[in-house]
Design a protein around this motif. Structure first.
Motif, PDB file in Angstrom:
ATOM      1  N   VAL A  95       5.831  -5.264  -9.096  1.00  0.00           N
ATOM      2  CA  VAL A  95       5.449  -3.898  -9.445  1.00  0.00           C
ATOM      3  C   VAL A  95       3.991  -3.694  -9.034  1.00  0.00           C
ATOM      4  CG1 VAL A  95       5.099  -2.256 -11.335  1.00  0.00           C
ATOM      5  CG2 VAL A  95       7.092  -3.780 -11.335  1.00  0.00           C
ATOM      6  N   VAL A  96       3.745  -2.648  -8.274  1.00  0.00           N
ATOM      7  CA  VAL A  96       2.415  -2.418  -7.699  1.00  0.00           C
ATOM      8  C   VAL A  96       1.456  -1.920  -8.765  1.00  0.00           C
ATOM      9  CG1 VAL A  96       1.127  -0.999  -6.047  1.00  0.00           C
ATOM     10  CG2 VAL A  96       3.332  -1.975  -5.401  1.00  0.00           C
ATOM     11  N   THR A  97       0.246  -2.471  -8.732  1.00  0.00           N
ATOM     12  CA  THR A  97      -0.830  -2.051  -9.632  1.00  0.00           C
ATOM     13  C   THR A  97      -1.984  -1.507  -8.808  1.00  0.00           C
ATOM     14  OG1 THR A  97      -1.908  -4.209  -9.598  1.00  0.00           O
ATOM     15  CG2 THR A  97      -0.179  -3.869 -11.263  1.00  0.00           C
ATOM     16  N   ALA A  98      -2.915  -0.846  -9.492  1.00  0.00           N
ATOM     17  CA  ALA A  98      -4.117  -0.336  -8.810  1.00  0.00           C
ATOM     18  C   ALA A  98      -4.911  -1.492  -8.217  1.00  0.00           C
ATOM     19  CB  ALA A  98      -4.972   0.473  -9.788  1.00  0.00           C
ATOM     20  N   GLN A  99      -4.941  -2.619  -8.906  1.00  0.00           N
ATOM     21  CA  GLN A  99      -5.654  -3.790  -8.399  1.00  0.00           C
ATOM     22  C   GLN A  99      -5.035  -4.279  -7.090  1.00  0.00           C
ATOM     23  OE1 GLN A  99      -8.399  -5.208  -9.238  1.00  0.00           O
ATOM     24  NE2 GLN A  99      -8.245  -6.978  -7.870  1.00  0.00           N
ATOM     25  N   MET A 100      -3.711  -4.264  -6.990  1.00  0.00           N
ATOM     26  CA  MET A 100      -3.039  -4.675  -5.757  1.00  0.00           C
ATOM     27  C   MET A 100      -3.406  -3.736  -4.605  1.00  0.00           C
ATOM     28  SD  MET A 100       0.690  -5.704  -7.332  1.00  0.00           S
ATOM     29  CE  MET A 100       1.466  -6.062  -5.761  1.00  0.00           C
ATOM     30  N   HIS A 101      -3.480  -2.440  -4.874  1.00  0.00           N
ATOM     31  CA  HIS A 101      -3.896  -1.500  -3.837  1.00  0.00           C
ATOM     32  C   HIS A 101      -5.319  -1.791  -3.377  1.00  0.00           C
ATOM     33  CE1 HIS A 101      -0.900   2.127  -4.067  1.00  0.00           C
ATOM     34  NE2 HIS A 101      -0.318   0.989  -3.715  1.00  0.00           N
ATOM     35  N   ARG A 102      -6.217  -2.103  -4.322  1.00  0.00           N
ATOM     36  CA  ARG A 102      -7.614  -2.406  -3.955  1.00  0.00           C
ATOM     37  C   ARG A 102      -7.679  -3.674  -3.116  1.00  0.00           C
ATOM     38  NH1 ARG A 102      -8.593  -0.435  -9.246  1.00  0.00           N
ATOM     39  NH2 ARG A 102      -8.472  -2.542 -10.116  1.00  0.00           N
ATOM     40  N   GLU A 103      -6.872  -4.669  -3.466  1.00  0.00           N
ATOM     41  CA  GLU A 103      -6.859  -5.920  -2.695  1.00  0.00           C
ATOM     42  C   GLU A 103      -6.367  -5.678  -1.269  1.00  0.00           C
ATOM     43  OE1 GLU A 103      -4.434  -8.471  -5.015  1.00  0.00           O
ATOM     44  OE2 GLU A 103      -6.003  -8.948  -6.502  1.00  0.00           O
ATOM     45  N   VAL A 104      -5.365  -4.819  -1.140  1.00  0.00           N
ATOM     46  CA  VAL A 104      -4.882  -4.506   0.202  1.00  0.00           C
ATOM     47  C   VAL A 104      -5.945  -3.761   0.994  1.00  0.00           C
ATOM     48  CG1 VAL A 104      -3.210  -3.122   1.492  1.00  0.00           C
ATOM     49  CG2 VAL A 104      -2.442  -4.548  -0.398  1.00  0.00           C
ATOM     50  N   GLN A 105      -6.664  -2.836   0.339  1.00  0.00           N
ATOM     51  CA  GLN A 105      -7.735  -2.121   1.030  1.00  0.00           C
ATOM     52  C   GLN A 105      -8.827  -3.086   1.490  1.00  0.00           C
ATOM     53  OE1 GLN A 105      -7.657   1.156  -2.204  1.00  0.00           O
ATOM     54  NE2 GLN A 105      -8.701   2.106  -0.474  1.00  0.00           N
ATOM     55  N   ASP A 106      -9.131  -4.079   0.656  1.00  0.00           N
ATOM     56  CA  ASP A 106     -10.097  -5.107   1.068  1.00  0.00           C
ATOM     57  C   ASP A 106      -9.563  -5.901   2.261  1.00  0.00           C
ATOM     58  OD1 ASP A 106     -11.813  -4.333  -0.931  1.00  0.00           O
ATOM     59  OD2 ASP A 106     -11.175  -5.896  -2.342  1.00  0.00           O
ATOM     60  N   LEU A 123       0.828  -1.208   0.000  1.00  0.00           N
ATOM     61  CA  LEU A 123       0.000   0.000   0.000  1.00  0.00           C
ATOM     62  C   LEU A 123       0.860   1.255   0.000  1.00  0.00           C
ATOM     63  CD1 LEU A 123      -2.860   1.199   0.161  1.00  0.00           C
ATOM     64  CD2 LEU A 123      -2.647   1.114   2.653  1.00  0.00           C
ATOM     65  N   LEU A 124       1.989   1.215   0.688  1.00  0.00           N
ATOM     66  CA  LEU A 124       2.827   2.403   0.805  1.00  0.00           C
ATOM     67  C   LEU A 124       3.781   2.568  -0.378  1.00  0.00           C
ATOM     68  CD1 LEU A 124       3.608   2.202   4.626  1.00  0.00           C
ATOM     69  CD2 LEU A 124       1.852   3.543   3.450  1.00  0.00           C
ATOM     70  N   THR A 125       3.732   1.639  -1.328  1.00  0.00           N
ATOM     71  CA  THR A 125       4.514   1.753  -2.557  1.00  0.00           C
ATOM     72  C   THR A 125       3.633   2.336  -3.647  1.00  0.00           C
ATOM     73  OG1 THR A 125       5.853  -0.170  -1.938  1.00  0.00           O
ATOM     74  CG2 THR A 125       5.891   0.507  -4.263  1.00  0.00           C
ATOM     75  N   ASP A 126       4.124   3.331  -4.371  1.00  0.00           N
ATOM     76  CA  ASP A 126       3.330   3.965  -5.429  1.00  0.00           C
ATOM     77  C   ASP A 126       3.078   2.993  -6.579  1.00  0.00           C
ATOM     78  OD1 ASP A 126       3.290   6.335  -4.019  1.00  0.00           O
ATOM     79  OD2 ASP A 126       5.082   7.132  -5.018  1.00  0.00           O
ATOM     80  N   ILE A 127       1.955   3.180  -7.242  1.00  0.00           N
ATOM     81  CA  ILE A 127       1.614   2.353  -8.406  1.00  0.00           C
ATOM     82  C   ILE A 127       2.690   2.534  -9.476  1.00  0.00           C
ATOM     83  CG2 ILE A 127      -0.052   2.067 -10.280  1.00  0.00           C
ATOM     84  CD1 ILE A 127      -2.244   2.892  -8.302  1.00  0.00           C
ATOM     85  N   GLY A 128       3.129   1.398 -10.014  1.00  0.00           N
ATOM     86  CA  GLY A 128       4.181   1.416 -11.024  1.00  0.00           C
ATOM     87  C   GLY A 128       5.571   1.217 -10.459  1.00  0.00           C
ATOM     88  N   GLU A 129       5.700   1.242  -9.118  1.00  0.00           N
ATOM     89  CA  GLU A 129       6.993   1.029  -8.484  1.00  0.00           C
ATOM     90  C   GLU A 129       7.073  -0.401  -7.941  1.00  0.00           C
ATOM     91  OE1 GLU A 129       9.471   3.189  -8.375  1.00  0.00           O
ATOM     92  OE2 GLU A 129       8.330   4.751  -9.424  1.00  0.00           O
ATOM     93  N   ALA A 130       8.297  -0.926  -7.818  1.00  0.00           N
ATOM     94  CA  ALA A 130       8.492  -2.271  -7.281  1.00  0.00           C
ATOM     95  C   ALA A 130       8.571  -2.200  -5.759  1.00  0.00           C
ATOM     96  CB  ALA A 130       9.764  -2.903  -7.846  1.00  0.00           C
ATOM     97  N   VAL A 131       7.843  -3.073  -5.081  1.00  0.00           N
ATOM     98  CA  VAL A 131       7.869  -3.109  -3.615  1.00  0.00           C
ATOM     99  C   VAL A 131       9.272  -3.494  -3.157  1.00  0.00           C
ATOM    100  CG1 VAL A 131       6.804  -4.053  -1.541  1.00  0.00           C
ATOM    101  CG2 VAL A 131       5.472  -3.874  -3.644  1.00  0.00           C
ATOM    102  N   ASP A 132       9.849  -2.708  -2.245  1.00  0.00           N
ATOM    103  CA  ASP A 132      11.183  -2.961  -1.689  1.00  0.00           C
ATOM    104  C   ASP A 132      12.274  -2.933  -2.748  1.00  0.00           C
ATOM    105  OD1 ASP A 132      10.044  -3.321   0.871  1.00  0.00           O
ATOM    106  OD2 ASP A 132       9.653  -5.446   0.445  1.00  0.00           O
ATOM    107  N   GLY A 133      11.947  -2.489  -3.942  1.00  0.00           N
ATOM    108  CA  GLY A 133      12.949  -2.411  -4.998  1.00  0.00           C
ATOM    109  C   GLY A 133      13.166  -3.697  -5.744  1.00  0.00           C
ATOM    110  N   ASP A 134      12.830  -4.841  -5.131  1.00  0.00           N
ATOM    111  CA  ASP A 134      13.052  -6.113  -5.812  1.00  0.00           C
ATOM    112  C   ASP A 134      11.802  -6.986  -5.799  1.00  0.00           C
ATOM    113  OD1 ASP A 134      12.840  -6.953  -3.222  1.00  0.00           O
ATOM    114  OD2 ASP A 134      14.878  -7.738  -3.052  1.00  0.00           O
ATOM    115  N   GLY A 135      10.678  -6.399  -5.402  1.00  0.00           N
ATOM    116  CA  GLY A 135       9.428  -7.149  -5.339  1.00  0.00           C
ATOM    117  C   GLY A 135       8.558  -6.888  -6.556  1.00  0.00           C
TER     118      GLY A 135
END
Length: 386
Positions: free
Chosen positions: A179-190, A165-177
């Protein structure tokens, strides 16, 4: 870092709670490190062979005099991938300082960094805006790094939902994870919506099951100390009246005793002659000494608590002025200390102290309060002049 407790120190008669853990410490003249106990108290004082505070702790950790990990142990290699790692951040002096701050907050019943993080999660759940996400980011980063994987209480996903959630869309989580998408943010919100609902359901369940919990925190613990008055007992009522050797004559089962201590040791004696000598002792101390030397009833270990409870009921019901002293302690925990009584009866700062006297005084206090509630004193009748 494993914390243990409880422990405490006394300051001007007030108990200051604390917790402790192990750290590595080096002597003033250098040399090898050795394990020592670091104790953190609610007022911010810290002891480890010497007294200091958070600033002093930071200085000692920075100088290398104290260490949070064994300096002789080589550091673990970095994980190949931070995203895939199942381990938290390594323990560092900076992270340990944050954890010590958390311990002080917890000892004062204030929110810890992890609890503040959950408050920020709930705020984001109610208002999923960019400003709330930034507040959540700050709350998450305030958690000691080595403890962040535990903040959600989910050992399967650990803190990954927060990191996504704290990683911006289009960026890789922790640099090596991933790539965050809008769908991933919605899943985390759920995910957080389910977690918040679960917490609310648990709070509602506890509110029903714990409906009789006190609304306000209890008073600080009250310490009843063994006292000596060479010139005689004071006339003004005070907490010394709670002591068993206080001369308050009582009658139990048709027999009279000069104090609770006289009654307790007389009733413990197996021999009638011993019982009479104890009953006629000139002081509570003498009654205690005679009772300690007498042969006790065979069933005494099984009945002594009930006997003491009955003696205390007699003392405080037959002396209303003493009952008022006991009731004035409110809901404070009563710590009955001293040197004459065995650890079974008194509060001792180790596992031997059972504090049964303190517990029975609290029980008697509750019974007195219930009697006042069920049978309130009748109001005084007013006399009117004709």
């Amino acid at each position: 870092m494993t914390w243990r407790g409880p422990t405490y120190r006394m300051v001007d008669g007030e108990r200051i709670d604390g917790v402790w853990c192990h750290i590595w410490r080096r002597g003033q003249l250098g040399g090898d490190y050795y394990l020592d106990d670091l104790v953190v108290f609610a007022d911010g004082a810290i002891t480890c062979g010497e007294r200091t505070d958070l600033t002093g702790l930071a200085r000692r950790l920075g100088s290398g005099r104290w260490a949070v990990t064994n300096p002789e142990t080589p550091p673990l290699p970095d994980a190949p991938s931070k995203w895939e790692s199942r381990y938290g951040e390594p323990l560092t002096p900076q992270g340990f300082l944050l954890e010590v701050v958390d311990r002080v907050e917890a000892l004062n019943q204030r929110p810890t960094a992890a609890q503040c993080c959950w408050d920020a999660i709930r705020s984001f759940h109610r208002e999923p805006t960019e400003s709330q996400r930034e507040l959540l980011r700050a709350a998450y980063l305030a958690v000691p790094p080595h403890l962040r994987i535990y903040v959600l209480g989910d050992m399967d996903r650990q803190d990954r939902p927060l990191r996504i959630l704290l990683t911006d869309i289009g960026e890789a989580v922790d640099g090596d994870g991933p790539v965050v998408t809008a769908q991933m943010h919605r899943e985390v919100q759920d995910y957080f919506a389910r977690a918040v609902r679960g917490i609310q359901d648990e709070q509602e369940r506890r509110a029903v099951q714990h409906a009789d919990d006190p609304a306000e925190p209890n008073r600080p613990a009250l310490i009843s100390r063994e006292t000596v008055y060479p010139q005689g007992w004071p006339e003004q009522p005070g907490l010394f009246m709670l002591r068993n050797d206080f001369p308050a004559p009582i009658t139990v089962a048709g027999d009279s005793y000069a104090s609770v201590l006289h009654g307790y040791w007389a009733l413990s004696a197996a021999d009638t002659s011993d019982r009479s000598k104890i009953q006629e002792a000139a002081s509570g101390k003498e009654a205690h000494d005679l009772g300690g030397r007498a042969t006790h009833r065979s069933d005494w270990p099984d009945v002594r608590l009930a006997v003491m409870a009955e003696l205390l009921r007699a003392k405080f019901t037959q002396h209303p002025e003493l009952a008022q002293v006991l009731l004035s302690t409110g809901d404070s925990r009563i710590s009955y200390t001293g040197f004459s009584d065995s650890p079974f009866w008194r509060d001792v700062p180790d596992d031997r102290g059972r504090n049964w006297m303190g517990r029975l005084l609290e029980l008697t206090r509750s019974e007195l309060a219930a009697q006042h509630l069920l049978h309130p004193p009748e109001p005084a009748m007013l006399t009117m002049n004709p």
